[in-house]
Structure formats: structure tokens, C-alpha cells
Design an enzyme around this catalytic site. Sequence first.
Site, PDB file in Angstrom:
ATOM      1  N   ARG A 121       0.822  -1.231   0.000  1.00 10.82           N
ATOM      2  CA  ARG A 121       0.000   0.000   0.000  1.00 10.82           C
ATOM      3  C   ARG A 121       0.843   1.263   0.000  1.00 10.82           C
ATOM      4  O   ARG A 121       0.371   2.339   0.344  1.00 10.82           O
ATOM      5  CB  ARG A 121      -0.999   0.010   1.156  1.00 10.82           C
ATOM      6  CG  ARG A 121      -1.964  -1.159   1.113  1.00 10.82           C
ATOM      7  CD  ARG A 121      -3.267  -0.861   1.816  1.00 10.82           C
ATOM      8  NE  ARG A 121      -4.174  -1.970   1.631  1.00 10.82           N
ATOM      9  CZ  ARG A 121      -4.278  -2.995   2.459  1.00 10.82           C
ATOM     10  NH1 ARG A 121      -3.549  -3.022   3.566  1.00 10.82           N
ATOM     11  NH2 ARG A 121      -5.112  -3.970   2.204  1.00 10.82           N
ATOM     12  N   LYS A 143       3.435  11.737 -10.972  1.00 10.27           N
ATOM     13  CA  LYS A 143       2.591  10.932 -11.864  1.00 10.27           C
ATOM     14  C   LYS A 143       3.344   9.642 -12.170  1.00 10.27           C
ATOM     15  O   LYS A 143       4.476   9.677 -12.664  1.00 10.27           O
ATOM     16  CB  LYS A 143       2.312  11.681 -13.172  1.00 10.27           C
ATOM     17  CG  LYS A 143       1.200  12.702 -13.069  1.00 10.27           C
ATOM     18  CD  LYS A 143       0.824  13.236 -14.441  1.00 10.27           C
ATOM     19  CE  LYS A 143      -0.279  14.272 -14.324  1.00 10.27           C
ATOM     20  NZ  LYS A 143      -0.584  14.908 -15.631  1.00 10.27           N
ATOM     21  N   GLU A 185      10.474  19.949 -23.832  1.00 14.01           N
ATOM     22  CA  GLU A 185       9.748  20.160 -22.566  1.00 14.01           C
ATOM     23  C   GLU A 185      10.309  21.374 -21.818  1.00 14.01           C
ATOM     24  O   GLU A 185       9.584  22.041 -21.101  1.00 14.01           O
ATOM     25  CB  GLU A 185       9.818  18.902 -21.689  1.00 14.01           C
ATOM     26  CG  GLU A 185       9.209  17.652 -22.313  1.00 14.01           C
ATOM     27  CD  GLU A 185       7.685  17.546 -22.133  1.00 14.01           C
ATOM     28  OE1 GLU A 185       7.062  18.466 -21.581  1.00 14.01           O
ATOM     29  OE2 GLU A 185       7.128  16.514 -22.581  1.00 14.01           O
ATOM     30  N   LYS A 227       7.716  23.629 -12.841  1.00 13.78           N
ATOM     31  CA  LYS A 227       6.870  22.454 -12.616  1.00 13.78           C
ATOM     32  C   LYS A 227       6.520  22.322 -11.140  1.00 13.78           C
ATOM     33  O   LYS A 227       5.375  22.013 -10.788  1.00 13.78           O
ATOM     34  CB  LYS A 227       7.561  21.186 -13.124  1.00 13.78           C
ATOM     35  CG  LYS A 227       6.713  19.957 -12.842  1.00 13.78           C
ATOM     36  CD  LYS A 227       6.665  18.954 -13.914  1.00 13.78           C
ATOM     37  CE  LYS A 227       5.570  17.924 -13.619  1.00 13.78           C
ATOM     38  NZ  LYS A 227       5.655  16.752 -14.449  1.00 13.78           N
ATOM     39  N   GLU A 237      -4.170  17.635 -10.632  1.00 16.10           N
ATOM     40  CA  GLU A 237      -4.704  18.132 -11.909  1.00 16.10           C
ATOM     41  C   GLU A 237      -6.224  18.304 -11.858  1.00 16.10           C
ATOM     42  O   GLU A 237      -6.954  17.804 -12.704  1.00 16.10           O
ATOM     43  CB  GLU A 237      -4.310  17.160 -13.034  1.00 16.10           C
ATOM     44  CG  GLU A 237      -4.225  17.826 -14.394  1.00 16.10           C
ATOM     45  CD  GLU A 237      -3.522  16.967 -15.437  1.00 16.10           C
ATOM     46  OE1 GLU A 237      -2.419  16.487 -15.185  1.00 16.10           O
ATOM     47  OE2 GLU A 237      -4.118  16.774 -16.513  1.00 16.10           O
ATOM     48  N   ARG A 242      -2.401  22.475 -13.449  1.00 14.27           N
ATOM     49  CA  ARG A 242      -1.463  21.437 -13.909  1.00 14.27           C
ATOM     50  C   ARG A 242      -1.752  21.035 -15.363  1.00 14.27           C
ATOM     51  O   ARG A 242      -0.851  20.638 -16.097  1.00 14.27           O
ATOM     52  CB  ARG A 242      -1.523  20.214 -12.980  1.00 14.27           C
ATOM     53  CG  ARG A 242      -0.446  19.194 -13.316  1.00 14.27           C
ATOM     54  CD  ARG A 242      -0.189  18.198 -12.206  1.00 14.27           C
ATOM     55  NE  ARG A 242       0.895  17.319 -12.586  1.00 14.27           N
ATOM     56  CZ  ARG A 242       1.527  16.469 -11.800  1.00 14.27           C
ATOM     57  NH1 ARG A 242       1.178  16.372 -10.535  1.00 14.27           N
ATOM     58  NH2 ARG A 242       2.516  15.710 -12.247  1.00 14.27           N
ATOM     59  N   ASN A 246       0.189  20.307 -20.209  1.00 15.52           N
ATOM     60  CA  ASN A 246      -0.094  19.487 -21.390  1.00 15.52           C
ATOM     61  C   ASN A 246      -0.007  20.291 -22.687  1.00 15.52           C
ATOM     62  O   ASN A 246      -0.417  19.808 -23.745  1.00 15.52           O
ATOM     63  CB  ASN A 246      -1.489  18.858 -21.278  1.00 15.52           C
ATOM     64  CG  ASN A 246      -1.544  17.850 -20.143  1.00 15.52           C
ATOM     65  OD1 ASN A 246      -0.571  17.134 -19.902  1.00 15.52           O
ATOM     66  ND2 ASN A 246      -2.648  17.820 -19.418  1.00 15.52           N
ATOM     67  N   HIS A 249       0.703  18.624 -25.966  1.00 16.55           N
ATOM     68  CA  HIS A 249       0.546  17.179 -25.791  1.00 16.55           C
ATOM     69  C   HIS A 249      -0.661  16.619 -26.530  1.00 16.55           C
ATOM     70  O   HIS A 249      -0.655  15.450 -26.925  1.00 16.55           O
ATOM     71  CB  HIS A 249       0.475  16.820 -24.306  1.00 16.55           C
ATOM     72  CG  HIS A 249       1.815  16.869 -23.626  1.00 16.55           C
ATOM     73  ND1 HIS A 249       2.547  18.026 -23.498  1.00 16.55           N
ATOM     74  CD2 HIS A 249       2.564  15.889 -23.053  1.00 16.55           C
ATOM     75  CE1 HIS A 249       3.694  17.752 -22.859  1.00 16.55           C
ATOM     76  NE2 HIS A 249       3.723  16.463 -22.581  1.00 16.55           N
ATOM     77  N   HIS A 253       0.118  13.960 -29.024  1.00 16.33           N
ATOM     78  CA  HIS A 253      -0.367  12.600 -28.776  1.00 16.33           C
ATOM     79  C   HIS A 253      -0.990  12.013 -30.053  1.00 16.33           C
ATOM     80  O   HIS A 253      -0.780  10.834 -30.380  1.00 16.33           O
ATOM     81  CB  HIS A 253      -1.384  12.617 -27.639  1.00 16.33           C
ATOM     82  CG  HIS A 253      -1.994  11.291 -27.357  1.00 16.33           C
ATOM     83  ND1 HIS A 253      -1.420  10.386 -26.494  1.00 16.33           N
ATOM     84  CD2 HIS A 253      -3.112  10.696 -27.837  1.00 16.33           C
ATOM     85  CE1 HIS A 253      -2.153   9.295 -26.467  1.00 16.33           C
ATOM     86  NE2 HIS A 253      -3.197   9.459 -27.265  1.00 16.33           N
ATOM     87  N   HIS A 267       8.418  11.122 -28.044  1.00 11.76           N
ATOM     88  CA  HIS A 267       7.410  11.901 -27.315  1.00 11.76           C
ATOM     89  C   HIS A 267       7.727  13.407 -27.360  1.00 11.76           C
ATOM     90  O   HIS A 267       6.874  14.231 -27.701  1.00 11.76           O
ATOM     91  CB  HIS A 267       7.309  11.408 -25.871  1.00 11.76           C
ATOM     92  CG  HIS A 267       6.410  12.241 -25.019  1.00 11.76           C
ATOM     93  ND1 HIS A 267       5.044  12.259 -25.175  1.00 11.76           N
ATOM     94  CD2 HIS A 267       6.690  13.136 -24.024  1.00 11.76           C
ATOM     95  CE1 HIS A 267       4.512  13.107 -24.299  1.00 11.76           C
ATOM     96  NE2 HIS A 267       5.494  13.650 -23.592  1.00 11.76           N
TER      97      HIS A 267
HETATM   98  N1  GLY Z   1       3.817  15.715 -17.504  1.00 10.70           N
HETATM   99  C1  GLY Z   1       2.726  16.508 -17.105  1.00 10.70           C
HETATM  100  C2  GLY Z   1       2.478  16.461 -15.647  1.00 10.70           C
HETATM  101  O1  GLY Z   1       3.302  15.970 -14.897  1.00 10.70           O
HETATM  102  O2  GLY Z   1       1.455  16.904 -15.214  1.00 10.70           O
END
Ligand code: GLY
Length: 370
Positions: A121, A143, A185, A227, A237, A242, A246, A249, A253, A267
Site C-alpha cells: 500500500r 505521476k 519540454e 513544474k 490536476e 497542472r 499538457n 501534448h 499525442h 514523445h
Molecule cells: N507531464 C505533465 C504532468 O506531470 O502533469
Amino acid sequence: MAVIPVALGGRGYEVRVARGLLDDAASEAAPFLRKRRVPLVADAGAWAAQGDRIARSLGDAGHEIALYQVAPGEGSKSWTGLAALTDWLLAEEVERGDHVLALGGGMVGDLTGFACSILKRGCGFIQLPTTLLAQVDSSVGGKTAINTAVGKNLVGAFHQPALVLADLDALATLPARELRAGYAEVLKYGVLGDRPFFDWLAERGGEVLALDPAALEHAVATSVAAKARIVAEDERETTGARALLNLGHTFGHALEAETGFSDRLLHGEGVALGMVLAARYSARRGQFSYSEAERVAAAVAAAGLLTTLAGVGLDCDGGRLAQHMTHDKKMDAGTLPFVLLRAIGDACLARDVALADVAAFLDEELLRAA
Ligand code: GLY
């Protein structure tokens, strides 16, 4: 050294950016290494390039590394890869209070972070990112995910690391193409929220890509600080802050999907072109100036990244690319929020974008000369 706090209360941590951090991995991570044996999950390529440095540091401090190597490539970020890794962590008797080291790019960080989020957990982990993309993006913010047959990063969790050590020396062995893809990025942070940083990159981006130590540290630390600010404001998000990360993206994508998530388009390369498309689409909607959109394109081109769809060599129309967007995990009650621009350094979330309009725009872009 730049030390950037990610202010998340009890889940807060530091991102340290400097040269030589892996040579000092044991002392940098000392508060988190409470046993002699230290579990380390590494991308096999990253281990070959950086392993000696970590092994020496941990060995000198009296530690023994329990090494789990992961085959390079997104294929390792799978249910099978996750099961194998968690079984190994269990066999290593990793406990909740332990910290697993994750060495490599986004793939290893995402996979290890997710395994650590579910192991007993939740146990701790430390990110040791070795690609520019991982240093400025995926290692920060918690993430974690694996891919499934349905799509990329569709199964995962928010699980913050306890520490991130971004060693700039690790970038010296990165292939030039991957460095450029990661730079997309970096540029993104300027375009979405920091005009002075964008202007600095327009002038000094060449030095960053040439790995000039001072320029590189400034670029990575500024990106991480941006960031960290956004993650602290909107960890999960939910507020829209946040989501601005994107930028590029959604278009990117669709391009990655059309090229089969293959080496045809990395990417970061998709994000770079996606950012140019988002800028041009913002101008087409009348909310951004065409000349500023071309400034974004020029900054992307200066890094040796594509700025036209013709450069990708696609055999499809705009409708097909827009169709890929409907599988985006950001779809929300039938609409897809797009990150667009009001100015360089001022991104916004648009929830009123019709995919038919995006398809028509992409048809026009497909005709633009490479
Ligand atoms: N890569 C986008 C984020 O971490 O929200």
C-alpha cells in the site's frame, strides 16, 4: 547546486539539480537509506552508463545494491513488467519505510513509482533521472503509470518521490536526438508561463543543447521550479493549473498515435510540433498573433525539431488525427480541453474547441511545406 522544493506539505520533497550528484548518491540520499542493502531499479542502458558511479558511492558508504534491470523501451511499462518488478521488490523484502532508487528516464521512473505506490500500500522511492525529459518533467510531480493495450499511461497513481537527484553529468551520454526531444519540454515552460525564460532560451538554447554547464543548470532548474510551482498548486490536476503542462501534448499525442508510438516520432518531438500547432491554432482562433506563433516555431526549429506535419511524413488527413484525440485521457464529458496561447508565456485552457474545427486546421497544416 540548485535545490528546488516541491511544496506539498507532508508529501513535499526536494529536487536537487547539479553535476556529479550520482557520484554522491549515498550522501545525498543518506536520510532515506536505512538499511545496508539498497534496492535499485535501473534502465539497462542507464545502468551501463551511470551504474559505476552509484555503485562506488553506495559501496563506499557501506551499502550493497540489490539491482533490478529493466529492458529499455516503453514495452517494459506493462502489466507484466509491473508484476515482475513488484514480485522482485517483495522478494527483496522491501518495507513501507524503505526507499527504492529509480535510475533512468521516464519509463523507469513511471514504472518504479507505480510499483512503489502499490507495494504494501505504498513505499518510498527516489528518482535518479538520467534523461533531460525525465529531469525537467516526469521525475517531478508524482505521476506514475504503466501502459495497457488501450493506451499509454492509462493505469497509474499519484505517488510523490521522497527526493529527486537530477545529475547534469548523466546527460553527457544521452543521444543528441533524445536531448533535443527533452529540450522541447524545457521550451514548453517558457511558452506556457515564462516569457523571459522563452527569450533566454531563444538566445542561449544552443548552449543548453551543447551541454554548457551553467546554461544547462539554469535551464533545468528553471524548468523544475516552474513544474514544482504548478504541482504544488494543483497536485492532482483538478483546478486546471497542472493541465497547462499538457501544452503541445494533445496535438503531439495524435501524432504519436498515428506514427504508432514508435521511433518515427519521440514523445518530445511530438510535443515540440504539437506546441507549434497549438500556437498556430491559437492564432487561427484569433486569440494569439500569427507572428508570435512563428516565434514559437522558430525556437522549436532552432533546436533541430520539426515544425511542420509534412516533416513527419504522414499518410492521413486532419480528421484522422483529430479522431486520435478522442482517445485522449483528458477527455471530459465528451469534450477535450485544449491548452492554447494568449501570448508567449500565457497559456490557457480552452474547453470550447470543436474537433471538426481542429480537423480543418490540421488539413491546412498538412499542406504547409516542410
Ligand atoms: N507531464 C505533465 C504532468 O506531470 O502533469
